[in-house]
Motif scaffolding. Structure first.
Motif, PDB file in Angstrom:
ATOM      1  N   GLY A 259       3.552  11.388   2.250  1.00 14.31           N
ATOM      2  CA  GLY A 259       2.220  10.955   2.666  1.00 14.31           C
ATOM      3  C   GLY A 259       1.603  11.878   3.696  1.00 14.31           C
ATOM      4  N   ASP A 260       2.427  12.416   4.605  1.00 16.08           N
ATOM      5  CA  ASP A 260       1.932  13.386   5.585  1.00 16.08           C
ATOM      6  C   ASP A 260       1.509  14.681   4.905  1.00 16.08           C
TER       7      ASP A 260
ATOM      8  N   GLU B  17       0.835  -1.200   0.000  1.00 12.27           N
ATOM      9  CA  GLU B  17       0.000   0.000   0.000  1.00 12.27           C
ATOM     10  C   GLU B  17       0.869   1.248   0.000  1.00 12.27           C
ATOM     11  N   GLU B  18       0.237   2.372  -0.268  1.00 12.75           N
ATOM     12  CA  GLU B  18       0.916   3.666  -0.222  1.00 12.75           C
ATOM     13  C   GLU B  18       0.440   4.425   1.005  1.00 12.75           C
ATOM     14  N   TYR B  19       1.371   4.913   1.799  1.00 10.62           N
ATOM     15  CA  TYR B  19       1.011   5.663   2.992  1.00 10.62           C
ATOM     16  C   TYR B  19       0.486   7.043   2.593  1.00 10.62           C
ATOM     17  N   GLN B  20      -0.672   7.414   3.141  1.00  9.56           N
ATOM     18  CA  GLN B  20      -1.258   8.715   2.844  1.00  9.56           C
ATOM     19  C   GLN B  20      -2.137   9.126   4.027  1.00  9.56           C
ATOM     20  N   LEU B  21      -1.748  10.190   4.713  1.00 10.80           N
ATOM     21  CA  LEU B  21      -2.448  10.639   5.905  1.00 10.80           C
ATOM     22  C   LEU B  21      -3.679  11.464   5.539  1.00 10.80           C
ATOM     23  N   THR B  22      -4.803  11.157   6.185  1.00 11.05           N
ATOM     24  CA  THR B  22      -6.040  11.910   5.992  1.00 11.05           C
ATOM     25  C   THR B  22      -6.477  12.525   7.321  1.00 11.05           C
TER      26      THR B  22
ATOM     27  N   GLY C 187      11.044   7.064   6.889  1.00  7.18           N
ATOM     28  CA  GLY C 187      10.807   5.986   5.939  1.00  7.18           C
ATOM     29  C   GLY C 187      10.477   6.522   4.555  1.00  7.18           C
ATOM     30  N   PRO C 188      10.696   5.731   3.511  1.00  4.71           N
ATOM     31  CA  PRO C 188      10.438   6.197   2.142  1.00  4.71           C
ATOM     32  C   PRO C 188       8.967   6.543   1.929  1.00  4.71           C
ATOM     33  N   GLY C 189       8.734   7.750   1.456  1.00  4.60           N
ATOM     34  CA  GLY C 189       7.384   8.182   1.121  1.00  4.60           C
ATOM     35  C   GLY C 189       6.550   8.676   2.287  1.00  4.60           C
ATOM     36  N   ILE C 190       7.104   8.672   3.502  1.00  3.55           N
ATOM     37  CA  ILE C 190       6.300   9.028   4.675  1.00  3.55           C
ATOM     38  C   ILE C 190       6.075  10.543   4.750  1.00  3.55           C
ATOM     39  N   PHE C 191       7.120  11.320   4.536  1.00  2.00           N
ATOM     40  CA  PHE C 191       6.965  12.773   4.531  1.00  2.00           C
ATOM     41  C   PHE C 191       5.965  13.192   3.451  1.00  2.00           C
TER      42      PHE C 191
END
Length: 292
Positions: free
Chosen positions: A203-204, A89-94, A197-201
């Motif tokens: 995703g935030d 999955e792709e991390y994406q904060l809502t 982690g990769p992609g976390i920033f």
């Protein structure tokens, strides 16, 4: 503390543990740190970083005598691993997930109407808490709080296979700190970003730049139900002083202070200067608790 005292081996008063809980219908292990005793103060870290940003606050003897300071690493951040199956999955904060996360952790820790303080994305989400859950908190403190932010750089650079993600993320935020910030604290703040982690920033930033735009709702915040304090560093072109002062014009009873010399990460880039602004706010909250 003098340099000689600092060289004597000693432990910080911070205790860290893993909290096992169900979050978003999946098991999670959330890393939680705390120090002190008294009124619970729940601290929310910035995008792409983790709870280590509050080390200065968690080692302040004056505050720890009156407040139980707590921070937790959001899932995917710091020492909180992603849930099983994260690689599919792709991390994406809502907004919905962010609010649910905070309330779930507060319940799991059995916090009785804590003070909640968040910075950057945390400074944005506390506005949602003030709007939709004021009864859950005795006071809310927003650091670098704004209702929205206009895009000013290409966030795809935060997660690309041809660049070092951690170093790019650190470079993106490096200019947001005050120019007088102590060098050691400045580089420690950046180091936390280099370890993300990769992609976390990235995703935030989905929450910060897209999903979390709350301009149309902030006027409904009722500070008579929960006091709202806003502290914003003057050297910040992400959440500018003007963004915070705009909130004051739209939220009746909101209290705002612009912090001289500080930037987007006040609690970690210059803890000593930040505490000079935070302590009067905590004293007001403490006085309000006694009066109640």
């Amino acid at each position: 503390m003098t340099l000689q005292q600092a060289m004597i081996p000693h432990f910080d008063p911070i205790v860290g543990r893993y909290l096992n809980l169900d979050l978003f219908g999946r098991p999670h292990r959330i890393y939680v740190e705390e120090a002190g005793q008294g009124i619970p103060l729940l601290c929310l870290h910035t995008a792409g970083s983790d709870g280590r940003q509050y080390r200065g606050l968690m080692t302040s003897d004056d505050i720890l005598q009156r407040f139980r300071v707590i921070s937790f690493d959001m899932p995917w951040h710091g020492k909180s691993s992603p849930p099983a199956g994260w690689h599919e999955e792709e991390y994406q904060l809502t907004t919905k997930a962010y609010v649910e996360m905070i309330l779930t952790v507060a319940d799991a820790l059995a916090l009785d109407r804590p003070v909640v303080m968040g910075c950057s994305i945390g400074g944005r989400v506390v506005l949602n808490l003030a709007l939709d859950h004021p009864e859950r908190f005795r006071a809310i403190i927003g650091l670098q709080s704004g209702a929205h932010v206009d895009p000013y750089y290409d966030i795809t650079w935060a997660h690309r296979p041809d660049v070092h993600g951690g170093e790019v993320c650190a470079s993106i935020v490096s200019g947001l700190m005050g120019p007088a910030s102590p060098e050691a604290e400045r580089w420690e703040t950046l180091w936390h970003y280099m370890q993300g982690g990769p992609g976390i920033f990235k995703g935030d930033l989905h929450f910060y730049k897209i999903d979390g735009d709350i301009r149309g709702r902030v006027g409904a915040i009722d500070t008579s139900r929960c006091p709202l304090y806003l502290l914003t560093g003057e050297y910040d072109y992400s959440c500018t002083p003007a963004d915070t002062l705009d909130l004051v014009t739209r939220i009746k009873g909101a209290d705002a202070t612009i912090m001289k010399g500080l930037g987007h990460f006040p609690m970690s880039e210059d803890p000593a200067a930040f505490l000079g602004y935070l302590k009067p706010v905590l004293e007001r909250i403490e006085a309000g608790t006694r009066a109640a």
